[in-house]
Design a protein around this motif. Structure first.
Motif, PDB file in Angstrom:
ATOM      1  N   LEU A  96       0.945  -1.631  -0.084  1.00 48.28           N
ATOM      2  CA  LEU A  96      -0.640   0.043  -0.153  1.00 48.28           C
ATOM      3  C   LEU A  96       1.004   0.859   0.346  1.00 48.28           C
ATOM      4  O   LEU A  96       0.484   2.306  -0.461  1.00 48.28           O
ATOM      5  CB  LEU A  96      -0.940  -0.233   1.414  1.00 48.28           C
ATOM      6  N   GLY A  97       2.297   1.170   0.748  1.00 48.79           N
ATOM      7  CA  GLY A  97       2.842   1.947   0.182  1.00 48.79           C
ATOM      8  C   GLY A  97       3.397   2.295  -0.610  1.00 48.79           C
ATOM      9  O   GLY A  97       3.474   3.278  -0.840  1.00 48.79           O
ATOM     10  N   PHE A  98       3.811   1.786  -1.581  1.00 47.56           N
ATOM     11  CA  PHE A  98       3.826   2.075  -3.213  1.00 47.56           C
ATOM     12  C   PHE A  98       2.944   2.070  -3.660  1.00 47.56           C
ATOM     13  O   PHE A  98       3.137   2.695  -4.906  1.00 47.56           O
ATOM     14  CB  PHE A  98       4.475   0.276  -3.506  1.00 47.56           C
ATOM     15  N   LEU A  99       1.773   1.426  -3.319  1.00 51.87           N
ATOM     16  CA  LEU A  99       0.955   1.961  -4.036  1.00 51.87           C
ATOM     17  C   LEU A  99       0.492   3.349  -4.061  1.00 51.87           C
ATOM     18  O   LEU A  99       0.043   4.766  -4.725  1.00 51.87           O
ATOM     19  CB  LEU A  99      -0.623   1.248  -4.135  1.00 51.87           C
ATOM     20  N   SER A 100       0.726   4.032  -2.706  1.00 53.41           N
ATOM     21  CA  SER A 100       0.066   5.332  -2.543  1.00 53.41           C
ATOM     22  C   SER A 100       1.164   6.294  -2.755  1.00 53.41           C
ATOM     23  O   SER A 100       0.046   7.904  -2.837  1.00 53.41           O
ATOM     24  CB  SER A 100       0.083   5.409  -0.537  1.00 53.41           C
ATOM     25  N   THR A 101       2.278   6.147  -4.059  1.00 57.19           N
ATOM     26  CA  THR A 101       3.091   6.889  -4.559  1.00 57.19           C
ATOM     27  C   THR A 101       2.787   7.577  -5.970  1.00 57.19           C
ATOM     28  O   THR A 101       2.902   8.131  -6.392  1.00 57.19           O
ATOM     29  CB  THR A 101       4.371   6.328  -4.234  1.00 57.19           C
ATOM     30  N   LEU A 102       1.853   6.929  -6.047  1.00 60.82           N
ATOM     31  CA  LEU A 102       1.115   6.888  -7.592  1.00 60.82           C
ATOM     32  C   LEU A 102       0.140   8.205  -8.067  1.00 60.82           C
ATOM     33  O   LEU A 102       0.046   7.985  -7.038  1.00 60.82           O
ATOM     34  CB  LEU A 102       0.224   5.631  -8.378  1.00 60.82           C
ATOM     35  N   PRO A 103       0.062   8.946  -8.728  1.00 58.24           N
ATOM     36  CA  PRO A 103      -0.574   9.412  -8.778  1.00 58.24           C
ATOM     37  C   PRO A 103      -2.861   9.025  -9.315  1.00 58.24           C
ATOM     38  O   PRO A 103      -2.689   8.480  -9.099  1.00 58.24           O
ATOM     39  CB  PRO A 103      -0.580  10.428 -10.592  1.00 58.24           C
ATOM     40  N   THR A 104      -2.947  10.078  -8.579  1.00 54.96           N
ATOM     41  CA  THR A 104      -4.376  10.514  -8.313  1.00 54.96           C
ATOM     42  C   THR A 104      -5.354   9.618  -9.577  1.00 54.96           C
ATOM     43  O   THR A 104      -5.617   8.879  -9.197  1.00 54.96           O
ATOM     44  CB  THR A 104      -4.503  11.339  -8.193  1.00 54.96           C
ATOM     45  N   PRO A 105      -4.953  10.343 -10.692  1.00 50.28           N
ATOM     46  CA  PRO A 105      -5.606   9.553 -11.594  1.00 50.28           C
ATOM     47  C   PRO A 105      -5.588   8.726 -12.508  1.00 50.28           C
ATOM     48  O   PRO A 105      -6.227   7.887 -13.139  1.00 50.28           O
ATOM     49  CB  PRO A 105      -4.900  10.726 -12.828  1.00 50.28           C
ATOM     50  N   ALA A 106      -3.871   8.125 -11.885  1.00 48.07           N
ATOM     51  CA  ALA A 106      -3.634   6.333 -12.623  1.00 48.07           C
ATOM     52  C   ALA A 106      -4.678   5.643 -11.419  1.00 48.07           C
ATOM     53  O   ALA A 106      -4.398   4.879 -12.005  1.00 48.07           O
ATOM     54  CB  ALA A 106      -2.259   6.546 -12.891  1.00 48.07           C
ATOM     55  N   LEU A 107      -4.964   6.311 -10.593  1.00 45.67           N
ATOM     56  CA  LEU A 107      -5.251   5.396  -9.657  1.00 45.67           C
ATOM     57  C   LEU A 107      -6.623   5.722  -8.859  1.00 45.67           C
ATOM     58  O   LEU A 107      -6.118   6.346  -7.479  1.00 45.67           O
ATOM     59  CB  LEU A 107      -4.492   4.573  -8.561  1.00 45.67           C
ATOM     60  N   SER A 198       3.093   7.580   2.678  1.00 45.29           N
ATOM     61  CA  SER A 198       3.214   5.872   1.823  1.00 45.29           C
ATOM     62  C   SER A 198       4.286   5.487   3.394  1.00 45.29           C
ATOM     63  O   SER A 198       4.733   4.435   3.439  1.00 45.29           O
ATOM     64  CB  SER A 198       4.527   6.424   0.970  1.00 45.29           C
ATOM     65  N   ASN A 199       5.346   6.772   3.906  1.00 46.48           N
ATOM     66  CA  ASN A 199       5.750   6.167   4.851  1.00 46.48           C
ATOM     67  C   ASN A 199       5.148   5.722   6.018  1.00 46.48           C
ATOM     68  O   ASN A 199       5.957   4.946   6.674  1.00 46.48           O
ATOM     69  CB  ASN A 199       7.031   7.385   5.103  1.00 46.48           C
ATOM     70  N   ALA A 200       4.255   6.256   6.479  1.00 40.94           N
ATOM     71  CA  ALA A 200       3.287   5.719   7.561  1.00 40.94           C
ATOM     72  C   ALA A 200       3.213   4.696   7.101  1.00 40.94           C
ATOM     73  O   ALA A 200       3.379   3.236   8.160  1.00 40.94           O
ATOM     74  CB  ALA A 200       2.398   6.299   8.083  1.00 40.94           C
ATOM     75  N   LEU A 201       2.887   3.955   5.808  1.00 45.14           N
ATOM     76  CA  LEU A 201       2.747   2.832   5.969  1.00 45.14           C
ATOM     77  C   LEU A 201       3.141   1.834   6.037  1.00 45.14           C
ATOM     78  O   LEU A 201       3.420   0.587   6.182  1.00 45.14           O
ATOM     79  CB  LEU A 201       1.480   2.552   4.216  1.00 45.14           C
ATOM     80  N   TYR A 202       4.656   2.263   5.032  1.00 46.93           N
ATOM     81  CA  TYR A 202       5.631   1.022   5.457  1.00 46.93           C
ATOM     82  C   TYR A 202       6.634   1.544   6.730  1.00 46.93           C
ATOM     83  O   TYR A 202       6.992  -0.177   7.209  1.00 46.93           O
ATOM     84  CB  TYR A 202       7.542   2.151   4.482  1.00 46.93           C
ATOM     85  N   PHE A 203       5.592   2.007   7.089  1.00 43.72           N
ATOM     86  CA  PHE A 203       6.147   2.346   8.973  1.00 43.72           C
ATOM     87  C   PHE A 203       5.132   0.837  10.010  1.00 43.72           C
ATOM     88  O   PHE A 203       5.816   0.108  11.057  1.00 43.72           O
ATOM     89  CB  PHE A 203       6.256   3.599   9.655  1.00 43.72           C
ATOM     90  N   THR A 204       4.270   1.190   9.548  1.00 45.49           N
ATOM     91  CA  THR A 204       3.189   0.382  10.260  1.00 45.49           C
ATOM     92  C   THR A 204       2.902  -1.115   9.473  1.00 45.49           C
ATOM     93  O   THR A 204       3.324  -2.386  10.323  1.00 45.49           O
ATOM     94  CB  THR A 204       1.712   0.969   9.817  1.00 45.49           C
ATOM     95  N   GLY A 205       3.729  -1.088   8.359  1.00 50.21           N
ATOM     96  CA  GLY A 205       3.986  -2.909   7.724  1.00 50.21           C
ATOM     97  C   GLY A 205       4.760  -3.328   8.343  1.00 50.21           C
ATOM     98  O   GLY A 205       5.157  -4.216   9.342  1.00 50.21           O
ATOM     99  N   ALA A 206       6.166  -2.569   8.900  1.00 51.43           N
ATOM    100  CA  ALA A 206       7.234  -2.816   9.708  1.00 51.43           C
ATOM    101  C   ALA A 206       6.976  -3.277  11.417  1.00 51.43           C
ATOM    102  O   ALA A 206       7.341  -4.085  12.067  1.00 51.43           O
ATOM    103  CB  ALA A 206       8.448  -1.718   9.981  1.00 51.43           C
ATOM    104  N   GLY A 207       6.201  -2.362  11.927  1.00 57.25           N
ATOM    105  CA  GLY A 207       4.950  -2.495  13.466  1.00 57.25           C
ATOM    106  C   GLY A 207       4.703  -3.893  13.418  1.00 57.25           C
ATOM    107  O   GLY A 207       4.084  -4.777  14.713  1.00 57.25           O
ATOM    108  N   TRP A 208       4.118  -4.870  12.768  1.00 57.87           N
ATOM    109  CA  TRP A 208       3.846  -6.082  12.508  1.00 57.87           C
ATOM    110  C   TRP A 208       4.566  -6.818  13.211  1.00 57.87           C
ATOM    111  O   TRP A 208       4.557  -7.983  14.238  1.00 57.87           O
ATOM    112  CB  TRP A 208       3.209  -6.439  11.678  1.00 57.87           C
TER     113      TRP A 208
END
Length: 852
Positions: A96-107, A198-208
């Motif tokens: 999700l962290g990676f997907l959140s970096t994609l531009p809005t119109p494309a996703l 995006s970095n918050a999602l990476y951090f959350t993923g590492a938190g598991w």
């Protein structure tokens, strides 16, 4: 003793795992709410979509674990399933962290109308994985060293601590909710503002991974015990004419929940529906009182979660009872009484909030940003605690008390799923209520919904109490039944006897008045105006007020002034922002080389407001094709009261929906794009100030096109102003800054083609003469290019030079992106010192203009 010590150590590990997993689960939910708001534009729609899909995912995860347990397929790899799930959740968060970096119109991730399959992938699948965590912990708690299903059942009967009791499992539930309250605050106040989405999602993923480390040694050491025989089914030949709640002790001990299943499950479902609906309602009510910021939303969610934790803790203090129906009836009656108490509190929320503002803001006005930020947070958080905790605590009694009567861990899991089903329905139900424009036009839909919830809970309590009064042992527990009857009576008296709250108690706009002002003076000022329109719409509460003494007509959204125009245009009205609304339309026409590029043929306006800007465009260029996007339908209804403006704008020119999404989907190129966004601290508005948004705007402009927006000077420090201007200038190298006389905002006019800001006075005079702008400018005291030029502060190369100097003064001023919340968070503490911010920012701009 060794076995007991191992059990205690193992349970401690599970408590720690529950705390961390609860923290991470709600953090992920909050991040997904922000992500949903980004792509849907509306904070209300984004929150509804994210909450619904996330709760359905949690529900599906619990149902999956239940299915595995009941089929017996999970026994062979029970020890590995939590580890695999945790790894999958960590991977999903990173994805999700990676997907959140994609531009809005494309996703279009969470646009539930156009991107439902992708929405399910992005929100539902991670939520499903997260939803398995607590049920797996519950299953482990019932199957391993903590006791077999048999010891669980015996503990449920006797109310003892031997083996694993429902109380121990509920303790995990309590700790998980405490972790969730912590995670809500941490994610909104620290995680996303500091790291970005995006970095918050990476951090959350590492938190598991810590959760995985906590459970790994436990799972590797534990061996599943042999399953005992399933609980005996009551003999159909016995007590067939008895009430289920009056069955023999043996039958009751073997199937406590199953004998009262319909009523128990209905009670848990309704209470959970009411609990989450109350949470959604409290977010809307607090947004009206405290301002529609993400901090307000977070405060309501945190307070509700703390209330749930408290309710769970108090439920463990109740003595065990074999009369499940009476227990659930008592819990529902307490829930109804708790909701009734919030109805009593609604009219007084404004007083509580303003008193807290005065207490916390004292001395913070001249303090550093951190102290001022806390002075913004505390009144909202404490107001949320005062309002939400009593009802949330009362509503949270039902599930724990029902779960304590469960004779198997599977029964508790089914109750958990029933509660999840009710929760998932709540957001959609609220949107349906708020979308009904015919519902209670004379009072608050939010308050009305609280009353309906209270009536629903009391009705269910009456049904349960009536069932308990039947049978041979109806005289037992007479005190409990009397308490239930008293709670039901009090709740109904409040619902039926309390007068409906008036709109003036809710939309005072306290966040935008001085913290030092007395609430009596604020109410007195409000009463000088006539409220001619009030409606709680899907995403905002809209009101229109008329003040005859000042000759003004005011449009408010969630208490915040969206626009002020004269009531009578033939009389003076100095206290309006009419010049700003009209200049938004006029400046792009004046700064256009019509001889080379021709007159503007089409225009796209973001935000309808009072309709003044759209009407001005059509007055100045009657042949222009106009498109307006407004996200809140109720605002269009309210703006219809501004007859001079709406009479000019054709209805078919206005589209309801997220302007950014509409612009992204449009294939048309525009001569003019005008933006009237809400202030960046308003939840969901920051996305109209980001670099990605300006890039989208530029891609929709013709080569000779221009973009104009207003940018407030109030409620924004120098760092925020520099960040906003730096972001615009990066995408539009050629732009100018215009300050309407006496206004608390500036207008930023940006050009797709470089050099347009230096357009000569003769060409601009020709533009005025050939359009109808000259008459409008004369009304504003700007009848010639020389008068217009006097209000231009910076343009072109001079603005670029100034931004370089400002960057040295404010090194922390970074670019605004869809990923970060910097502008939204940094502007929050500045709301309390509007006049000071205007002076400071104007001095910054004027000094740069004088030096150049």
């Amino acid at each position: 003793m060794a076995a007991v010590r191992v059990a205690k150590q193992s349970f401690t590990l599970m408590v720690a795992a529950s705390l961390v997993s609860g923290t991470l689960a709600i953090a992920l939910e909050m991040i997904l709410m922000r992500l949903a708001t980004r792509y849907m534009g509306s904070a209300s729609d984004g929150t509804t979509a994210a909450l619904t899909l996330y709760l359905l995912g949690l529900l599906a995860g619990a149902a999956l674990v239940l299915k595995l347990n009941e089929s017996g397929q999970g026994r062979g790899y029970t020890r590995y399933l939590p580890l695999l799930t945790l790894l999958a959740v960590a991977a999903a968060s990173a994805g999700l962290g990676f997907l959140s970096t994609l531009p809005t119109p494309a996703l279009p991730l969470v646009n539930i109308y156009n991107g439902l399959p992708l929405s399910c992938l992005v929100i539902f699948i991670p939520a499903l994985l997260v939803g398995t965590i607590f049920p797996l912990l519950l299953t482990l708690c019932a199957r391993f060293y903590f006791g077999s299903e048999e010891s669980y059942r015996q503990s449920s009967e006797a109310g003892t601590a031997g083996g694993t009791s429902p109380g121990q499992v509920l303790l995990l539930y309590l700790v998980s909710n405490l972790g969730s309250a912590l995670g809500a605050v941490a994610s909104a106040v620290w995680l996303m503002p500091r790291l970005g989405i995006s970095n918050a999602l990476y951090f959350t993923g590492a938190g598991w991974l810590p959760v995985l480390l906590l459970l790994t040694p436990l799972l590797l050491q534990l061996k599943p015990q042999a399953d005992h025989a399933p609980p005996a089914v009551p003999n159909p030949n016995k007590a067939t004419d008895q009430d289920p709640d009056q069955a023999t002790d043996v039958e009751l001990a073997e199937a406590i929940v199953s004998t009262s299943r319909p009523y128990t499950y209905a009670g848990v479902f309704i209470a959970s529906l009411a609990a989450l609906l109350f949470e959604c309602l409290s977010i809307r009510l607090l947004a009206l009182i405290c301002g529609a910021s993400f901090v307000t939303t977070t405060s309501a969610i945190t307070a509700t979660l703390l209330g749930i934790a408290l309710g769970t803790r108090f439920s463990l203090l109740f003595p065990s009872s074999k009369n499940t129906r009476l227990v659930i009836t008592a819990a529902l009656a307490i829930s109804a009484l708790g909701l009734a108490s919030t109805i009593v509190m609604v009219p007084h929320l404004a007083n509580v909030f303003q008193a807290l503002r005065q207490l916390t803001y004292e001395g913070a006005a001249e303090a550093d940003r951190h102290a001022r930020w806390l002075a913004y947070l505390y009144p909202r958080l404490i107001t949320a605690l005062v309002f939400c905790v009593p009802a949330a605590t009362a509503l949270s009694f039902v599930f724990p008390l029902a779960a304590r009567g469960a004779s198997r861990s599977a029964d508790m899991l089914k109750l958990y799923i029933a509660g999840g089903a009710g929760s998932a329905l709540a957001p959609i139900l609220l949107v349906t209520l708020l979308s009904n424009s015919q519902l209670l036009a004379t009072t608050s839909v939010l308050e009305f919904s609280l009353r309906i919830l209270t009536v629903l809970l009391t009705a269910l309590s009456v049904i349960g109490l009536a069932g308990c009064l039947r049978g041979k042992k109806a005289t037992e527990a007479i005190l409990t039944k009397a308490i239930c009857a008293g709670a039901i009576t009090l709740a109904l008296l409040v619902v039926l006897g309390l007068r409906p709250v008036t709109a003036g108690k809710l939309d005072l706009g306290l966040s935008f008045v001085s913290p030092k002002a007395a609430i009596k003076s604020i109410v007195a000022d409000d009463q000088l105006s006539r409220r001619i329109y009030y409606r709680e719409g899907r995403s905002a509460t809209v009101s229109v007020l008329v003040n005859d003494s000042t000759n003004t007509m005011v449009l408010r959204s969630d208490g915040k002034v969206e626009g002020t125009t004269p009531l009578d245009y033939d009389k003076p009205a100095p206290a309006t922002d009419l010049p700003t609304q009209e200049l938004l339309a006029i400046l792009p026409i004046v700064w256009r080389d019509a001889a080379t590029d021709g007159p503007p043929t089409n225009c796209f306006i973001i935000g309808y407001g009072t309709g003044t800007t759209a009407a001005t465009i059509l007055s100045a260029a009657p042949s222009i094709k106009l498109q307006v996007a407004e996200i809140e339908p109720a605002l269009l209804e309210g703006a219809a009261n501004f007859r001079r403006n709406t009479a000019i704008v054709p209805r078919q020119a206005v589209t309801t929906g997220d302007a950014r999404h509409i612009l992204a989907q449009s294939k048309e190129q525009f001569d003019l794009i005008i933006s009237q966004p809400a202030e960046p601290w308003v939840q969901g508005s920051t996305n109209l100030y980001s670099q990605e948004f300006y890039q989208l705007v530029k891609s929709r402009l013709r080569k000779n096109g221009s973009y104009c927006q207003w940018l407030q000077l109030y409620g924004m420090d120098r760092q925020g102003l520099v960040s906003a201007l730096k972001t615009i200038q990066l995408v539009f190298p050629d732009c100018l800054i215009y300050h309407p006389r006496g206004a608390g905002e500036i207008l930023v006019l940006a050009f797709e083609r470089d050099g347009t800001s230096a357009l000569d006075a003769a060409t601009r005079q020709k533009n005025m003469d050939e359009t109808k702008t000259i008459s409008i400018l004369k009304e504003l005291g700007l009848g010639d290019p020389g008068e217009v030029d006097k209000r231009v502060l910076l343009r072109g190369d001079r603005l670029r030079q100034a931004l370089k100097k400002w960057q040295e003064i404010e090194p922390g001023a970074g670019l605004i992106s869809d990923d970060n919340m910097a502008l939204e968070q940094d502007t929050l503490p500045e709301i309390e010192s509007a006049e000071k911010s205007i002076r400071t920012n104007l001095e910054l701009l004027q000094n740069a203009a004088d030096k150049n």
